[in-house]
Design an enzyme around this catalytic site. Sequence first.
Site, PDB file in Angstrom:
ATOM      1  N   TYR A  53     -21.075  13.708 -31.970  1.00  0.00           N
ATOM      2  CA  TYR A  53     -20.678  13.064 -30.716  1.00  0.00           C
ATOM      3  C   TYR A  53     -20.738  11.545 -30.803  1.00  0.00           C
ATOM      4  O   TYR A  53     -19.974  10.850 -30.117  1.00  0.00           O
ATOM      5  CB  TYR A  53     -21.502  13.623 -29.543  1.00  0.00           C
ATOM      6  CG  TYR A  53     -21.022  14.987 -29.148  1.00  0.00           C
ATOM      7  CD1 TYR A  53     -19.841  15.144 -28.422  1.00  0.00           C
ATOM      8  CD2 TYR A  53     -21.690  16.139 -29.558  1.00  0.00           C
ATOM      9  CE1 TYR A  53     -19.359  16.405 -28.090  1.00  0.00           C
ATOM     10  CE2 TYR A  53     -21.213  17.404 -29.231  1.00  0.00           C
ATOM     11  CZ  TYR A  53     -20.046  17.526 -28.497  1.00  0.00           C
ATOM     12  OH  TYR A  53     -19.560  18.771 -28.188  1.00  0.00           O
ATOM     13  N   ARG A  56     -17.372  10.624 -32.074  1.00  0.00           N
ATOM     14  CA  ARG A  56     -16.352  10.730 -31.017  1.00  0.00           C
ATOM     15  C   ARG A  56     -16.478   9.568 -30.036  1.00  0.00           C
ATOM     16  O   ARG A  56     -15.477   9.043 -29.545  1.00  0.00           O
ATOM     17  CB  ARG A  56     -16.481  12.069 -30.287  1.00  0.00           C
ATOM     18  CG  ARG A  56     -16.204  13.268 -31.183  1.00  0.00           C
ATOM     19  CD  ARG A  56     -16.053  14.548 -30.403  1.00  0.00           C
ATOM     20  NE  ARG A  56     -14.829  14.534 -29.611  1.00  0.00           N
ATOM     21  CZ  ARG A  56     -14.538  15.430 -28.668  1.00  0.00           C
ATOM     22  NH1 ARG A  56     -15.403  16.403 -28.405  1.00  0.00           N
ATOM     23  NH2 ARG A  56     -13.422  15.372 -28.000  1.00  0.00           N
ATOM     24  N   GLN A  86      -9.860  18.252 -18.375  1.00  0.00           N
ATOM     25  CA  GLN A  86     -10.640  18.953 -19.394  1.00  0.00           C
ATOM     26  C   GLN A  86     -11.180  17.957 -20.419  1.00  0.00           C
ATOM     27  O   GLN A  86     -11.968  18.324 -21.280  1.00  0.00           O
ATOM     28  CB  GLN A  86      -9.756  19.981 -20.113  1.00  0.00           C
ATOM     29  CG  GLN A  86      -9.242  21.094 -19.219  1.00  0.00           C
ATOM     30  CD  GLN A  86      -8.290  22.019 -19.952  1.00  0.00           C
ATOM     31  OE1 GLN A  86      -8.686  22.738 -20.867  1.00  0.00           O
ATOM     32  NE2 GLN A  86      -7.027  22.007 -19.570  1.00  0.00           N
ATOM     33  N   ASN A  87     -10.730  16.716 -20.329  1.00  0.00           N
ATOM     34  CA  ASN A  87     -11.110  15.702 -21.314  1.00  0.00           C
ATOM     35  C   ASN A  87     -12.480  15.116 -21.002  1.00  0.00           C
ATOM     36  O   ASN A  87     -12.841  14.936 -19.837  1.00  0.00           O
ATOM     37  CB  ASN A  87     -10.066  14.581 -21.348  1.00  0.00           C
ATOM     38  CG  ASN A  87      -8.695  15.104 -21.726  1.00  0.00           C
ATOM     39  OD1 ASN A  87      -8.585  16.132 -22.403  1.00  0.00           O
ATOM     40  ND2 ASN A  87      -7.653  14.424 -21.293  1.00  0.00           N
ATOM     41  N   VAL A  88     -13.207  14.779 -22.050  1.00  0.00           N
ATOM     42  CA  VAL A  88     -14.550  14.214 -21.870  1.00  0.00           C
ATOM     43  C   VAL A  88     -14.543  12.694 -21.985  1.00  0.00           C
ATOM     44  O   VAL A  88     -15.577  12.054 -21.819  1.00  0.00           O
ATOM     45  CB  VAL A  88     -15.557  14.822 -22.885  1.00  0.00           C
ATOM     46  CG1 VAL A  88     -15.719  16.309 -22.640  1.00  0.00           C
ATOM     47  CG2 VAL A  88     -15.142  14.556 -24.328  1.00  0.00           C
ATOM     48  N   HIS A 104     -15.454  19.532 -18.388  1.00  0.00           N
ATOM     49  CA  HIS A 104     -16.205  19.815 -19.614  1.00  0.00           C
ATOM     50  C   HIS A 104     -17.224  18.738 -19.960  1.00  0.00           C
ATOM     51  O   HIS A 104     -17.676  18.657 -21.096  1.00  0.00           O
ATOM     52  CB  HIS A 104     -15.228  20.033 -20.779  1.00  0.00           C
ATOM     53  CG  HIS A 104     -14.346  21.225 -20.584  1.00  0.00           C
ATOM     54  ND1 HIS A 104     -13.093  21.343 -21.143  1.00  0.00           N
ATOM     55  CD2 HIS A 104     -14.553  22.367 -19.863  1.00  0.00           C
ATOM     56  CE1 HIS A 104     -12.569  22.510 -20.776  1.00  0.00           C
ATOM     57  NE2 HIS A 104     -13.429  23.143 -20.001  1.00  0.00           N
ATOM     58  N   GLY A 170      -0.424  17.838 -20.561  1.00  0.00           N
ATOM     59  CA  GLY A 170      -1.069  17.847 -21.869  1.00  0.00           C
ATOM     60  C   GLY A 170      -2.103  18.921 -22.084  1.00  0.00           C
ATOM     61  O   GLY A 170      -3.079  18.718 -22.789  1.00  0.00           O
ATOM     62  N   THR A 171      -1.891  20.090 -21.495  1.00  0.00           N
ATOM     63  CA  THR A 171      -2.810  21.195 -21.728  1.00  0.00           C
ATOM     64  C   THR A 171      -2.022  22.453 -22.053  1.00  0.00           C
ATOM     65  O   THR A 171      -0.987  22.728 -21.435  1.00  0.00           O
ATOM     66  CB  THR A 171      -3.734  21.453 -20.522  1.00  0.00           C
ATOM     67  OG1 THR A 171      -4.460  22.675 -20.731  1.00  0.00           O
ATOM     68  CG2 THR A 171      -2.978  21.548 -19.210  1.00  0.00           C
ATOM     69  N   SER A 172      -2.498  23.200 -23.028  1.00  0.00           N
ATOM     70  CA  SER A 172      -1.834  24.446 -23.433  1.00  0.00           C
ATOM     71  C   SER A 172      -2.083  25.574 -22.439  1.00  0.00           C
ATOM     72  O   SER A 172      -1.474  26.635 -22.526  1.00  0.00           O
ATOM     73  CB  SER A 172      -2.345  24.871 -24.808  1.00  0.00           C
ATOM     74  OG  SER A 172      -3.737  25.137 -24.749  1.00  0.00           O
TER      75      SER A 172
END
Length: 228
Positions: A53, A56, A86-88, A104, A170-172
């Site tokens: 992390y 990141r 959903q992005n951190v 998340h 931008g999400t599947s």
Amino acid sequence: MKKLVVLSGAGMSQESGLKTFRDMGGLWENYDVTEVATPEAWHKDPSLVLRFYNERRKQLFAAEPNGGHFGIAELEKWFDVHVVTQNVDNLHERAGSTKVLHLHGELMKARSTVDPFLVYELDHWALDPGDLCEKGSQLRPHIVWFGEGVPEIPRAIKVVQQADILVVIGTSLAVYPAASLVNYVKRNTPVFVIDPNRPEVYNENVSYIEKKAELGVRILKEKLEKLK
């Protein structure tokens, strides 16, 4: 003012140079990401998890919001915009979005390992062994790891249920429970999906913009002119 809800995923930040797990091929320095992003990994080797992390976070410090992030923030002039991501990373906030819900967790925060309500803002990229909370316990990344519950889902559902317009970027729509959020939108609510890979959304009011985030948001803004 109409309520516009944005559900954003990894593709939103990809154009800012942030690597996704998919970009990594599921690996980091030959470690499977599940070996560094699970509670089991933390118990087995917290130093390794912290290093993952830290890398990141270091990457995030070098990144800037892209035109997609800025475009979403600019929509606040005409809509009550709520971002559920959903992005951190903190790129939505840095671009100027004022209502952001992180499903998340957040990379720029750490929390106590004995009291989950003790959460701390980080102003640097390093979180190391020996960094303790006020109760004397090791700090961990404020991230929802694989295998952990997603405590913000109920709040996200309420936000989506109130949407007058829903935008998916931008999400599947393959990661649950986040992917289920599109099912909570009110009937007859316009839904816009921005993604070059066109994830299927089963809604009679869906419009697809098969572009990456930056160009897709520019096209979205033109379409939303009619819905202000």
